[in-house]
Design a protein around this motif. Structure first.
Motif, short mmCIF file in Angstrom:
data_model
loop_
_atom_site.label_atom_id
_atom_site.label_comp_id
_atom_site.label_asym_id
_atom_site.label_seq_id
_atom_site.Cartn_x
_atom_site.Cartn_y
_atom_site.Cartn_z
N UNK A 32 1.06 -1.23 0.06
CA UNK A 32 0.08 0.04 -0.03
C UNK A 32 0.98 1.38 -0.18
N UNK A 33 0.23 2.29 -0.54
CA UNK A 33 1.01 3.52 -0.53
C UNK A 33 0.90 4.31 0.58
N UNK A 34 1.39 5.63 0.72
CA UNK A 34 1.35 6.45 2.18
C UNK A 34 0.05 6.83 2.39
N UNK A 35 -1.04 6.74 1.59
CA UNK A 35 -2.29 6.93 1.61
C UNK A 35 -3.15 5.97 2.01
N UNK A 36 -2.78 4.66 2.05
CA UNK A 36 -3.39 3.58 2.47
C UNK A 36 -3.94 2.80 1.07
N UNK A 37 -3.69 3.04 -0.12
CA UNK A 37 -4.16 2.81 -1.48
C UNK A 37 -3.29 1.52 -1.59
N UNK A 38 -3.85 0.62 -2.31
CA UNK A 38 -3.07 -0.65 -2.69
C UNK A 38 -2.42 -0.30 -3.87
N UNK A 39 -1.16 -0.58 -3.82
CA UNK A 39 -0.27 -0.22 -5.15
C UNK A 39 -0.33 -1.34 -6.22
N UNK A 40 0.09 -0.86 -7.35
CA UNK A 40 0.28 -1.96 -8.54
C UNK A 40 1.81 -1.84 -8.90
N UNK A 41 2.43 -2.96 -8.43
CA UNK A 41 3.62 -3.01 -8.65
C UNK A 41 4.11 -3.85 -9.80
N UNK A 42 5.06 -3.42 -10.56
CA UNK A 42 5.58 -4.57 -11.71
C UNK A 42 6.69 -5.33 -11.36
#
Length: 319
Positions: A32-42
């Motif tokens: 998750x990013x700093x705002x709690x949103x799930x990240x999309x990592x490659x």
């Protein structure tokens, strides 16, 4: 937005050697990013060494949920998606491009689609990106990368009444794309050179997310329980089913819908994530037509596993 500029190009070049697929890119939604949103990592999965790369790049938050990602040439494209506004969700027409050779540029917004779309079926073929959704109004469109332009696709008569099954399948030797429709389980071919459709089989009941084609034979994997799993093989020219004979024992815990990767020649691979073992698993095998109306198949090397990897959610990107 993060990217590993040293590794991206080397991993891109390592996908294929000696004419065979050696590794796959995948999206990881664990962090998750700093705002709690799930990240999309490659990331990159090395099928030979069983290794998983560090994060190569993170797709920017401007690319919203239910977007599609496809690789084409030395680029990856993130297409469409949906965004929540209040209590409703709206699709987007956004398209972002990532250059594996110039990872320092990150994901760059390029020409938008003609229509807003989310959760589409997308594939790249011969320098173009085809997007299918299954609506008679805006059924699909194609992006010409060299011309930087989107053009609408004509829609088959079935498009108004049926959603598209996953995945759409390239059959490039015949300049067409195979599209399966859920409602009546019909199989169509879209001929992209003349923008036309032909119904190949009005009652094609066997389809799953684990499907591939080589030569004249379409392969579909089915698993009904841990003890019973089998393959179907269909001759697309003679329009008939062929018996499949395993010369070695085939057993797999792969879920229905696990990607079927054509590694090259008659070699195939199924890849899936084991939540029990916290790693990726894969099984490699060969399937070929014996020339007498029967398909022979044999497992090569048994099961393989990658390094330990805990995944909340992921998506394998087709090569």
């Amino acid at each position: 937005m993060s990217s590993n500029t040293r590794n991206c190009s080397s991993y891109f070049d390592a996908r294929q050697r000696d004419g065979e697929i050696k590794g796959l890119f995948f999206l990881d939604w664990t962090r998750r990013d700093s705002e709690g949103r799930r990240r999309s990592d490659l990331r990159f999965l090395d099928l030979e060494r069983g290794e998983i790369s560090d994060v190569l790049s993170t797709i920017p938050p401007d690319v919203h949920s239910f977007f599609s990602v496809v690789t084409c040439g030395n680029h990856a494209y993130a297409i469409g998606g949906t965004i929540r506004q209040g209590m409703t969700y709206h699709s987007t027409d956004h398209v972002f491009r990532f250059d594996f050779k110039h990872a320092e540029l990150g994901w760059v917004k390029v020409t938008s689609m003609l229509y807003c779309r989310g959760a589409t079926e997308v594939l790249a073929l011969q320098g173009k990106i085809y997007v299918f959704q299954g609506s008679d109004v805006c059924f699909g469109e194609v992006y010409d990368i060299s011309g930087d332009i989107w053009v609408p696709l004509c829609a088959p008569s079935i498009a108004e009444f049926s959603e598209i099954s996953h995945p759409v399948l390239p059959d490039s030797s015949r300049s067409r794309i195979l599209v399966h429709f859920r409602a009546d389980r019909s199989l169509y071919a879209y001929y992209y050179n003349d923008n036309s459709w032909v119904c190949l089989d009005p009652n094609f009941h066997y389809w799953s997310g684990t499907v591939g084609i080589v030569g004249n034979v379409l392969y579909v994997f089915y698993e009904f329980s841990e003890e019973i799993c089998y393959w179907k093989a269909y001759d697309v020219l003679d329009k008939k089913w062929l018996p499949v004979k395993w010369l070695t024992e085939f057993s797999s815990h792969a879920p229905v819908g696990a990607p079927l990767i054509h590694l090259g020649n008659d070699k195939w691979c199924m890849v899936w994530h084991s939540y029990t073992l916290n790693c990726f698993e894969h099984v490699k095998f060969r399937m070929w037509n014996n020339g007498h109306g029967e398909i022979y198949a044999v497992v090569e090397g048994g099961h393989g596993t990658s390094a330990s990897f805990r995944s909340v959610d992921h998506e394998i990107l087709m090569p």
